[in-house]
Scaffold this motif. Structure first.
Motif: not given
Ligand code: UDP
Ligand code: MN
Length: 297
Positions: A98, A100, A177, A180, A186, A189, A238
């Motif tokens: 992950n 992010a 966020s 993700y 990510e 976003e 997502t």
């Protein structure tokens, strides 16, 4: 006959000299370097600015890339006189990668002691010394790995790879966020977060280099496979802007902090255990966790 011998003798000498010259040139040429002609840049004695940059590097199982990255980026930034420290954010939990959430966690560690951060992939090395890592003004994040320069991603809203942003701006959009898990989206976003905040993302202009020689993307795609798996309702969720999760609710623990060196260049490695809310994002694990092997009796 005599003239011919003299001529072929001269020719032999000339050929030998030419061969020696070619051998010498090849030995000196950058092609003889094993991987990358990344260049060496002369460091400035003292930093040009007192602004402090924290380089946040999301990381898991990329040792070979890290060994290239730390000395190269340090040399590159010292040449620019950028006051910086590298933080490798090593995800050590059992969940899918992950990027992010690691950046959110790393940001919380550095927010009080640094002025701006670089979200920086470990496998993207800047080659052109004109790429500036100076502090961007508030409201104007600077996308170093711009679409017209990145070796792979060329769509206009791309903000991944390397992005510089002030501490204030990152806080203002509540970071990235946390939804993700696995590869991708990510950064897209995060682009929408910045657009909604009316930030003006700026990029390098008037460079003499292009998509082939501005960066070295140190990514062997057969060895380092991207995790494209989608499970549960990951795809639908997502695709949408996330107005809820981010810096404020990222759940993690820094379980170890190591001060390490590569080629005598110091950096900090943070072992980070992310937590996953299985109700909100069940796709942090797409496969059933494997049963632990029972010890033989
Ligand atoms: N990354 C990592 N381990 C992984 C996946 C990703 O360390 O298993 C980090 C690493 O910094 C990498 C970045 O996340 O450069 C982006 O991932 P990747 O290179 O796969 O994406 P690309 O930009 O090449 O599509
Ligand atoms: Mn990559």
């Amino acid at each position: 006959m005599k003239t011919r011998t003299v001529v072929s003798g001269r020719c032999l000498a000339a050929c030998l000299a030419a061969t020696l010259l070619v051998v010498l040139l090849l030995a000196l040429s950058p092609l003889s370097a094993p991987d990358c002609n990344c260049g060496r840049f002369e460091p400035l004695e003292t930093p040009l600015s007192s602004d402090r940059l924290a380089v946040l590097v999301p990381f898991r199982d990329r040792f070979d890339e890290l060994v290239e990255f730390v000395p190269h980026l340090t040399n590159f930034l010292q040449h620019q006189g950028v006051n910086h420290e590298i933080f490798v954010l090593n995800q050590v939990d059992q969940f899918r990668f992950n990027r992010a959430s690691l950046i959110n966690a790393g940001f919380k560690v550095v927010r009080r002691t640094f002025d701006y951060v670089a979200m920086h992939d470990v496998d993207l090395l800047p080659l052109n010394p004109e790429l500036s890592y100076a502090r961007p003004a508030d409201g104007r994040p600077f996308h170093v790995a711009a679409p017209h320069l990145h070796p792979r991603y060329h769509y206009p809203t791309f903000v991944g790879g390397i992005l510089l942003i002030s501490v204030k701006d990152f806080e203002q959009v509540n970071g990235m966020s946390n939804k993700y898990w696995g590869w991708g989206l990510e950064d897209d976003e995060f682009y929408v977060r910045m657009r909604d905040a009316r930030f003006n993302v700026t990029r390098p202009g008037n460079l003499t280099t292009n998509t082939s020689n501005t960066f070295w993307h140190n990514h062997n795609t057969s060895r380092r496979k991207r995790d494209f798996t989608k499970c549960y309702h990951q795809k639908e969720v997502t695709r949408r802007r996330d107005r809820y999760t981010g810096l404020k609710d990222v759940k993690y623990q820094v379980v170890a902090r190591h001060h390490l060196k590569i080629d005598n260049i110091p950096f900090t490695l943070l072992n980070i255990e992310l937590e996953c809310d299985k109700v909100l994002t069940p796709w942090c694990e797409c496969e059933e966790p494997k049963e632990k092997a029972k010890p033989k009796t």
